[in-house]
Design an enzyme around this catalytic site. Structure first.
Site, PDB file in Angstrom:
ATOM      1  N   ASP A 104     -35.678  10.932 -12.545  1.00  0.00           N
ATOM      2  CA  ASP A 104     -37.078  11.272 -12.352  1.00  0.00           C
ATOM      3  C   ASP A 104     -37.298  12.784 -12.391  1.00  0.00           C
ATOM      4  OD1 ASP A 104     -37.770   8.600 -12.070  1.00  0.00           O
ATOM      5  OD2 ASP A 104     -37.553   8.630  -9.893  1.00  0.00           O
TER       6      ASP A 104
ATOM      7  N   ARG B 289     -32.006   7.165 -16.721  1.00  0.00           N
ATOM      8  CA  ARG B 289     -33.053   8.173 -16.684  1.00  0.00           C
ATOM      9  C   ARG B 289     -33.197   8.685 -15.259  1.00  0.00           C
ATOM     10  NH1 ARG B 289     -38.205   4.410 -18.309  1.00  0.00           N
ATOM     11  NH2 ARG B 289     -37.478   2.454 -17.422  1.00  0.00           N
TER      12      ARG B 289
ATOM     13  N   TYR C  54     -24.554   8.613  -6.981  1.00  0.00           N
ATOM     14  CA  TYR C  54     -25.520   9.650  -6.659  1.00  0.00           C
ATOM     15  C   TYR C  54     -25.165  10.302  -5.324  1.00  0.00           C
ATOM     16  CZ  TYR C  54     -28.897   8.088 -10.233  1.00  0.00           C
ATOM     17  OH  TYR C  54     -29.519   7.790 -11.416  1.00  0.00           O
TER      18      TYR C  54
ATOM     19  N   ARG D 102     -33.910   7.296  -3.687  1.00  0.00           N
ATOM     20  CA  ARG D 102     -34.864   8.074  -2.883  1.00  0.00           C
ATOM     21  C   ARG D 102     -35.565   7.204  -1.848  1.00  0.00           C
ATOM     22  NH1 ARG D 102     -38.514  10.718  -7.239  1.00  0.00           N
ATOM     23  NH2 ARG D 102     -39.636  11.445  -5.386  1.00  0.00           N
TER      24      ARG D 102
END
Length: 244
Positions: A51, A49, A108, A195
């Protein structure tokens, strides 16, 4: 029969990938399109998932149906979905292949714009008002990540994680034009982990923290020891690996 879908999306208009009450999500849009075209209720399981505001250049999900799929299903889905979601391919997989649990790695990328750029507002962290970042210090800190596997200090609080253990395979910063790009690959990621790492790395890049401080931050196993989370719009899921 079980099928995998490869797709991409701009997360700017979505409250993340996963379905949630009273919010627009990528999963809801995808399931609505599949259910309408196939004329049966379709539920999907994603590779993970993302954000609110986070993007995906390469995402996978699986679903099951007894139907023989249309040859032009990819085209029909792309015609039905909004311009923010793009279906790349749909293919049959063995019944035990799972979009989330069969994944061997995820990668990522995070983008930081070091000059004011109106064309990257929704796809990067605009840091041009801040002190110039020291990419060498940030890459020195990256090497420390490989020494650890418990990343509790970078995990979102109050989640249902059974473990905060992750194996990082790659972590590096590079200058790409007027942007800094952070690439990180691991067997799994915790909620908000990338993050939080980026936010901490930026504090190292500005000199607020030293690269060696990262060891204590990780060993504290306490979220407040790390830096603030970087903004969502700079984050992209770019690859998910499977043993096809």
């Amino acid at each position: 029969m079980r099928y995998f879908i490869e797709f991409a999306y701009d997360g700017s208009s979505f409250f993340g990938y996963q379905i949630q009450p009273n919010q627009i999500s990528v999963q809801e849009e995808l399931e609505k399109a599949l259910s309408t075209i196939l004329r049966e209720p379709i539920k999907t399981t994603g590779a993970g998932r993302t954000d609110t505001g986070v993007h995906a250049k390469k995402m996978f999900a699986h679903f099951e149906t007894e139907q023989n799929l249309y040859e032009n299903l990819v085209y029909r889905l792309n015609s039905f979905l909004s311009e923010n979601i793009s279906i790349k391919q749909i293919f049959e997989v063995p019944a035990d292949m799972h979009a989330r649990f069969s994944a061997t790695f995820r990668t990522y990328e995070y983008y930081i714009s070091t000059e004011k750029n109106p064309f990257t507002i929704n796809s990067s962290w605009q840091t041009w008002r801040q002190k110039l970042l020291n990419i060498d210090a940030m890459n020195e800190a990256c090497k420390i990540l490989f020494e650890y596997d418990d990343f509790t200090s970078f995990a979102k609080l109050h989640t249902d994680n059974k473990t905060n253990i992750c194996k990082i395979y790659k972590a590096e910063w590079e200058q790409v034009g007027n942007q800094l790009k952070f690439t990180i690959s691991a067997d799994r990621f915790l909620r908000n982990m990338v993050r939080a790492i980026v936010g901490t790395m930026v504090e190292i890049g500005t000199g607020k923290l030293q690269p060696s401080d990262l060891r204590k931050i990780i060993e504290d196993k306490y979220r407040n020891s790390a830096g603030v989370s970087a903004p969502a719009q700079g984050l992209f899921l770019v690859d998910v690996g499977y043993d096809f």
